[in-house]
Design a protein around this motif. Structure first.
Motif, PDB file in Angstrom:
ATOM      1  N   GLN A  71      -7.942   5.241  -4.920  1.00  0.00           N
ATOM      2  CA  GLN A  71      -6.491   5.348  -5.118  1.00  0.00           C
ATOM      3  C   GLN A  71      -5.742   4.930  -3.836  1.00  0.00           C
ATOM      4  OE1 GLN A  71      -4.393   8.208  -3.785  1.00  0.00           O
ATOM      5  NE2 GLN A  71      -2.670   6.986  -4.504  1.00  0.00           N
ATOM      6  N   ARG A  72      -6.261   5.361  -2.686  1.00  0.00           N
ATOM      7  CA  ARG A  72      -5.623   5.026  -1.407  1.00  0.00           C
ATOM      8  C   ARG A  72      -5.624   3.520  -1.153  1.00  0.00           C
ATOM      9  NH1 ARG A  72      -5.293   8.191   3.328  1.00  0.00           N
ATOM     10  NH2 ARG A  72      -4.451   6.269   4.239  1.00  0.00           N
ATOM     11  N   ILE A  73      -6.778   2.888  -1.330  1.00  0.00           N
ATOM     12  CA  ILE A  73      -6.863   1.469  -0.955  1.00  0.00           C
ATOM     13  C   ILE A  73      -6.168   0.554  -1.958  1.00  0.00           C
ATOM     14  CG2 ILE A  73      -8.932   1.819   0.449  1.00  0.00           C
ATOM     15  CD1 ILE A  73     -10.540   0.404  -1.774  1.00  0.00           C
ATOM     16  N   PHE A  74      -6.023   1.010  -3.215  1.00  0.00           N
ATOM     17  CA  PHE A  74      -5.305   0.176  -4.180  1.00  0.00           C
ATOM     18  C   PHE A  74      -3.793   0.289  -4.019  1.00  0.00           C
ATOM     19  CE2 PHE A  74      -9.300   0.012  -6.801  1.00  0.00           C
ATOM     20  CZ  PHE A  74      -9.461  -1.350  -6.648  1.00  0.00           C
ATOM     21  N   SER A  75      -3.353   1.358  -3.352  1.00  0.00           N
ATOM     22  CA  SER A  75      -1.904   1.533  -3.198  1.00  0.00           C
ATOM     23  C   SER A  75      -1.419   1.252  -1.776  1.00  0.00           C
ATOM     24  CB  SER A  75      -1.507   2.960  -3.601  1.00  0.00           C
ATOM     25  OG  SER A  75      -2.148   3.896  -2.750  1.00  0.00           O
ATOM     26  N   ASP A  76      -2.361   0.964  -0.852  1.00  0.00           N
ATOM     27  CA  ASP A  76      -1.992   0.819   0.555  1.00  0.00           C
ATOM     28  C   ASP A  76      -2.855  -0.261   1.202  1.00  0.00           C
ATOM     29  OD1 ASP A  76      -1.621   1.067   3.309  1.00  0.00           O
ATOM     30  OD2 ASP A  76      -1.719   3.255   3.321  1.00  0.00           O
ATOM     31  N   ALA A  77      -2.260  -1.429   1.469  1.00  0.00           N
ATOM     32  CA  ALA A  77      -3.009  -2.563   2.031  1.00  0.00           C
ATOM     33  C   ALA A  77      -3.587  -2.238   3.405  1.00  0.00           C
ATOM     34  CB  ALA A  77      -2.101  -3.789   2.120  1.00  0.00           C
ATOM     35  N   ASP A  78      -2.860  -1.441   4.204  1.00  0.00           N
ATOM     36  CA  ASP A  78      -3.370  -1.073   5.531  1.00  0.00           C
ATOM     37  C   ASP A  78      -4.616  -0.198   5.408  1.00  0.00           C
ATOM     38  OD1 ASP A  78      -1.413  -2.486   6.873  1.00  0.00           O
ATOM     39  OD2 ASP A  78      -0.049  -0.777   7.022  1.00  0.00           O
ATOM     40  N   ALA A  79      -4.594   0.716   4.439  1.00  0.00           N
ATOM     41  CA  ALA A  79      -5.761   1.579   4.212  1.00  0.00           C
ATOM     42  C   ALA A  79      -6.962   0.737   3.783  1.00  0.00           C
ATOM     43  CB  ALA A  79      -5.441   2.622   3.142  1.00  0.00           C
ATOM     44  N   LYS A  80      -6.703  -0.264   2.942  1.00  0.00           N
ATOM     45  CA  LYS A  80      -7.781  -1.157   2.489  1.00  0.00           C
ATOM     46  C   LYS A  80      -8.391  -1.896   3.679  1.00  0.00           C
ATOM     47  CE  LYS A  80      -8.594  -4.660  -1.087  1.00  0.00           C
ATOM     48  NZ  LYS A  80      -8.880  -5.946  -0.446  1.00  0.00           N
ATOM     49  N   ARG A  81      -7.523  -2.426   4.557  1.00  0.00           N
ATOM     50  CA  ARG A  81      -8.017  -3.135   5.753  1.00  0.00           C
ATOM     51  C   ARG A  81      -8.812  -2.203   6.660  1.00  0.00           C
ATOM     52  NH1 ARG A  81      -3.348  -6.242   5.106  1.00  0.00           N
ATOM     53  NH2 ARG A  81      -2.037  -4.723   6.206  1.00  0.00           N
TER      54      ARG A  81
END
Length: 198
Positions: A71-81
């Motif tokens: 949920q975090r990485i799909f809603s937050d590009a910085d978290a994904k990076r």
């Protein structure tokens, strides 16, 4: 030795195709399986994730809360990076180890769900193999396999290359709209082709 990058959208049948290649004797480095192993309890990567994402990233038993992280990485590009920065170098290192261990094989497969999206393995692979299927099938299979809602599957698909883009970029294509027997036949044909090319 030839290296084939195997990819496809969610629910396309990548894992099944990889298993069939493995049954035929081709070494397979599965980047998803490697990522799962790296995020097992007590692994250094898991501690790094907890440090970066906070206590919500772990369940009380110390295992990774994948639903929260997804949920975090799909809603937050910085978290994904941030997550990719932790995991991707470790995954690439393990892929390199697997390739080295199987260097005598005619060809090897690296299964990378986001092969075209990240470009991370472009310098390592000689050919790309796309497992393709109709989008309606992708959604149905992903929902059945992962107990995800249709909206969740569509959200994941939106982060991936479109089917059209993947079809344009792939060197080789297996169409997985049919039965397991149909898939087996096509995998065997590609296996024989890769042996010849190698």
């Amino acid at each position: 030795m030839m290296v084939v990058g195997l990819t496809g959208g969610i629910g396309s049948g990548k894992s099944e195709a990889a298993r069939l290649f493995s049954d035929l004797g081709a070494p397979v480095a599965d980047t998803d399986a490697i990522a799962h192993a790296l995020t097992a309890p007590d692994q250094p990567a898991l501690q790094e994730i907890a440090k970066s994402f906070g206590k919500d990233a772990l369940y009380p038993d110390g295992s990774l809360n994948r639903a929260y992280l997804r949920q975090r990485i799909f809603s937050d590009a910085d978290a994904k990076r941030m997550l990719e920065g932790i995991l991707h170098p470790l995954i690439r290192e393990e892929v390199a180890n697997i390739l080295a261990r199987n260097a005598s094989a005619p060809y090897q497969i690296i299964m990378v769900p986001l092969l075209f999206e990240t470009g991370a393995y472009a310098g390592l692979i000689d050919r790309s193999l796309l497992i393709d299927c109709e989008e309606s099938l992708q959604i149905a299979r992903a929902m059945a396999r992962s107990q995800l809602a249709e909206a969740e599957v569509r959200a994941i698909m939106a982060t991936q290359c479109s089917r059209t883009q993947r079809l344009e970029m792939a060197d080789d294509i297996i169409v997985n709209n049919g039965t397991l027997a149909d898939l087996e036949k096509q995998v065997r044909e590609k296996h024989e082709k890769y042996i010849r090319l190698a």
